[in-house]
Design an enzyme around this catalytic site. Structure first.
Site: not given
Ligand code: OAD
Length: 238
Positions: A59, A62, A94, A96, A112, A181-182, A208
């Site tokens: 961390y 990060r 979500q 950090v 988060h 972006g999730t 994406l």
């Molecule tokens: P992910 O890494 O699971 O997903 C990121 C998403 O962003 C993917 O669907 C990519 O296709 C998309 N992506 C990548 N680049 C992009 C761009 N330039 N524009 C738009 N989309 C793009 O991340 P999260 O969904 O945020 O939790 O993950 C959720 C949680 O899982 C996080 O908050 C973390 C992790 O474990 C904790 O730490 C509790």
């Protein structure tokens, strides 16, 4: 098709993808590894108990990275939307990192946690600690009590996200719910779109790739958030 008036109630859920163009790696980009670590080795309370040094140093890396990254046009577009909608926009992230707030977003929940902040497990106080002396490999002692080791103010797996009652209340009331972006892998965040749908909100996605909950979106814009969002916000507000 989204139509906004200043009275439209909007909740936006962002994830790692919105910060990708700022240079922060997403979680699921490289075979389940996050900056070369398995998530369960660095992002659970058990990891902190078992190997605090590994977790701390991870961390600290990060946290230090925040000094090297800047908000991108996607973060900035959401600020423009907030300037129009005021308190009718709630941004739930979500992420950090601190890029939404550095861009200027105000009505923001970090469900988060936040890398900038360290927390005392004894007295439960939180501290924004980003000076040079807080970013070394040494543990940081609590300024308020005798605890010698603050922990990252991060919601690890098996812990409860922050401010869930406020988030659910806003999602149940909103007219438009957006995911940006999730990937839709991690609950309860990934389930907020179900709540929004049941409450009759229009659900819009910008990502994406197709997220896990792709089919729940009424409108989906595929591509990079930093490229798509400035134009979308422009369209929505014109
Ligand atoms: P992910 O890494 O699971 O997903 C990121 C998403 O962003 C993917 O669907 C990519 O296709 C998309 N992506 C990548 N680049 C992009 C761009 N330039 N524009 C738009 N989309 C793009 O991340 P999260 O969904 O945020 O939790 O993950 C959720 C949680 O899982 C996080 O908050 C973390 C992790 O474990 C904790 O730490 C509790």
């Amino acid at each position: 098709m989204v139509e906004f008036s200043p009275d439209t109630k909007v909740v936006i859920l962002t994830g790692a993808g919105i910060s990708a163009e700022s240079g922060i790696k997403t979680f699921r980009a490289s075979d389940g590894l996050w900056e070369n670590h398995a998530i369960e080795d660095v992002a659970t309370p058990y990891a902190w108990e078992r190997d605090p040094e590994l977790v701390w140093n991870f961390y600290q890396g990060r946290r230090s990275q925040l000094k090297e990254v800047e908000p991108n046009p996607a973060h900035q577009a959401l600020v423009i939307l907030e300037q129009y909608l005021g308190d009718n926009l709630l941004l739930v992230t979500q992420n950090v990192d601190d890029l939404h707030s550095r861009a200027g977003s105000k009505n923001l929940i970090h469900m988060h946690g936040e890398l900038r902040i360290l927390r005392c497990e004894e007295c439960h106080e939180t501290f924004d600690m980003m000076e040079k002396e807080h970013l070394t490999d040494q543990y940081v002692p609590c300024p308020s009590c005798s605890n010698q080791r603050l922990r990252p103010h991060i919601v690890w797996f098996h812990e409860m996200p922050f401010q869930l009652p406020e988030i659910y209340a806003a999602v149940e009331e909103c007219d438009v719910f957006m995911t940006i972006g999730t990937s839709g892998h991690v609950y309860p965040a990934a389930g907020l779109i179900d709540v929004a749908k049941q409450s009759g909100a229009l659900c819009v996605g910008v990502n994406l790739d197709e997220p896990m909950n792709y089919e729940l979106h009424d409108e989906f814009h595929q591509g990079k958030a930093g490229e798509l969002l400035p134009n979308l916000v422009n369209e929505w507000l014109s």
